[in-house]
Design a protein around this motif. Structure first.
Motif, PDB file in Angstrom:
ATOM      1  N   GLY A 112      -2.968  32.902 -20.808  1.00 48.26           N
ATOM      2  CA  GLY A 112      -4.360  32.934 -21.222  1.00 48.26           C
ATOM      3  C   GLY A 112      -4.966  31.555 -21.239  1.00 48.26           C
ATOM      4  O   GLY A 112      -4.266  30.541 -21.188  1.00 48.26           O
ATOM      5  N   ARG A 113      -6.270  31.556 -21.328  1.00 46.10           N
ATOM      6  CA  ARG A 113      -6.992  30.293 -21.417  1.00 46.10           C
ATOM      7  C   ARG A 113      -8.269  30.495 -22.210  1.00 46.10           C
ATOM      8  O   ARG A 113      -8.771  31.617 -22.355  1.00 46.10           O
ATOM      9  CB  ARG A 113      -7.278  29.719 -20.040  1.00 46.10           C
ATOM     10  N   ARG A 114      -8.780  29.390 -22.705  1.00 40.79           N
ATOM     11  CA  ARG A 114     -10.002  29.412 -23.506  1.00 40.79           C
ATOM     12  C   ARG A 114     -10.780  28.145 -23.153  1.00 40.79           C
ATOM     13  O   ARG A 114     -10.199  27.093 -22.932  1.00 40.79           O
ATOM     14  CB  ARG A 114      -9.598  29.420 -24.985  1.00 40.79           C
ATOM     15  N   PHE A 115     -12.116  28.281 -23.112  1.00 39.90           N
ATOM     16  CA  PHE A 115     -12.929  27.103 -22.832  1.00 39.90           C
ATOM     17  C   PHE A 115     -14.329  27.289 -23.386  1.00 39.90           C
ATOM     18  O   PHE A 115     -14.777  28.418 -23.620  1.00 39.90           O
ATOM     19  CB  PHE A 115     -12.974  26.769 -21.333  1.00 39.90           C
ATOM     20  N   SER A 161     -21.221  32.848 -28.917  1.00 43.17           N
ATOM     21  CA  SER A 161     -21.350  32.733 -27.460  1.00 43.17           C
ATOM     22  C   SER A 161     -21.171  31.298 -26.972  1.00 43.17           C
ATOM     23  O   SER A 161     -21.800  30.870 -26.012  1.00 43.17           O
ATOM     24  CB  SER A 161     -22.707  33.277 -26.991  1.00 43.17           C
ATOM     25  N   THR A 162     -20.311  30.560 -27.642  1.00 45.60           N
ATOM     26  CA  THR A 162     -20.073  29.176 -27.263  1.00 45.60           C
ATOM     27  C   THR A 162     -18.696  28.961 -26.666  1.00 45.60           C
ATOM     28  O   THR A 162     -18.416  27.895 -26.116  1.00 45.60           O
ATOM     29  CB  THR A 162     -20.217  28.247 -28.489  1.00 45.60           C
ATOM     30  N   GLU A 163     -17.820  29.961 -26.773  1.00 46.75           N
ATOM     31  CA  GLU A 163     -16.454  29.830 -26.287  1.00 46.75           C
ATOM     32  C   GLU A 163     -15.987  31.168 -25.711  1.00 46.75           C
ATOM     33  O   GLU A 163     -16.274  32.218 -26.283  1.00 46.75           O
ATOM     34  CB  GLU A 163     -15.552  29.421 -27.452  1.00 46.75           C
ATOM     35  N   VAL A 198      -5.006  25.972 -22.280  1.00 47.72           N
ATOM     36  CA  VAL A 198      -4.017  26.998 -21.980  1.00 47.72           C
ATOM     37  C   VAL A 198      -3.517  27.554 -23.306  1.00 47.72           C
ATOM     38  O   VAL A 198      -3.152  26.806 -24.211  1.00 47.72           O
ATOM     39  CB  VAL A 198      -2.856  26.419 -21.144  1.00 47.72           C
ATOM     40  N   LEU A 199      -3.521  28.876 -23.424  1.00 46.51           N
ATOM     41  CA  LEU A 199      -3.132  29.529 -24.677  1.00 46.51           C
ATOM     42  C   LEU A 199      -1.636  29.813 -24.712  1.00 46.51           C
ATOM     43  O   LEU A 199      -1.048  30.211 -23.701  1.00 46.51           O
ATOM     44  CB  LEU A 199      -3.888  30.851 -24.835  1.00 46.51           C
TER      45      LEU A 199
END
Length: 154
Positions: free
Chosen positions: A132-135, A82-84, A12-13
């Motif tokens: 926001g979110r990041r994965f 292109s990994t995240e 979670v950003l």
């Protein structure tokens, strides 16, 4: 965060990180309610302070914005390898841009609408919520081949 080993860990950003992603972006999707129906429009945008700003021509999108009803906006992207991936959602109230016109040039001198035509209405979204979110992107072997989900729709 998810604790399942079969799922990617979602981060979670913080709002400040969300704004950094938005400042580095230039296209997103605006969700409005038009009459009784939801509509989604791609828009070129920029950030001016802690608002989102974009231009619009007359039409369905502008009519929906002029009602003053809350809107949602999403921008997302992927890192250079292109990994995240990341996704930011802004919810807020639309209105006419009330800032200094010079701030538009300073915020994005090259950010012109992609679609031709006169877009004389400058709209801002005053955020009431930013999330926001990041994965990490899962390897294709984790999600391919696609599952037959038709049995779940009965």
């Amino acid at each position: 965060m998810s604790s399942s080993p079969s799922e990617s860990q979602t981060e979670v950003l913080a709002p400040e990180e969300c704004w950094k992603y938005l400042q580095a972006s230039y296209i997103g999707r605006l969700a409005v309610i038009s009459g009784a129906s939801p509509e989604i429009f791609p828009v070129n945008f920029m950030t001016v302070g802690r608002t989102l700003v974009f231009r619009s021509a007359p039409g369905t999108k502008l009519r929906a914005l002029l009602t003053g009803a809350a809107v949602a906006f999403e921008a997302d992207g992927m890192n250079a390898y292109s990994t995240e991936v990341w996704s930011v959602v802004v919810k807020g109230k639309p209105g006419s841009f009330d800032g200094d016109p010079a701030a538009l040039h300073e915020a994005g001198p090259d950010r012109e609408p992609w679609q031709p035509g006169l877009k004389e209405h400058v709209v801002q979204i005053d955020p009431t919520e930013v999330s926001g979110r990041r994965f990490a992107v899962s390897p294709r072997s984790r999600w391919w081949p696609p599952q037959d989900l038709s049995a779940d729709w009965t």
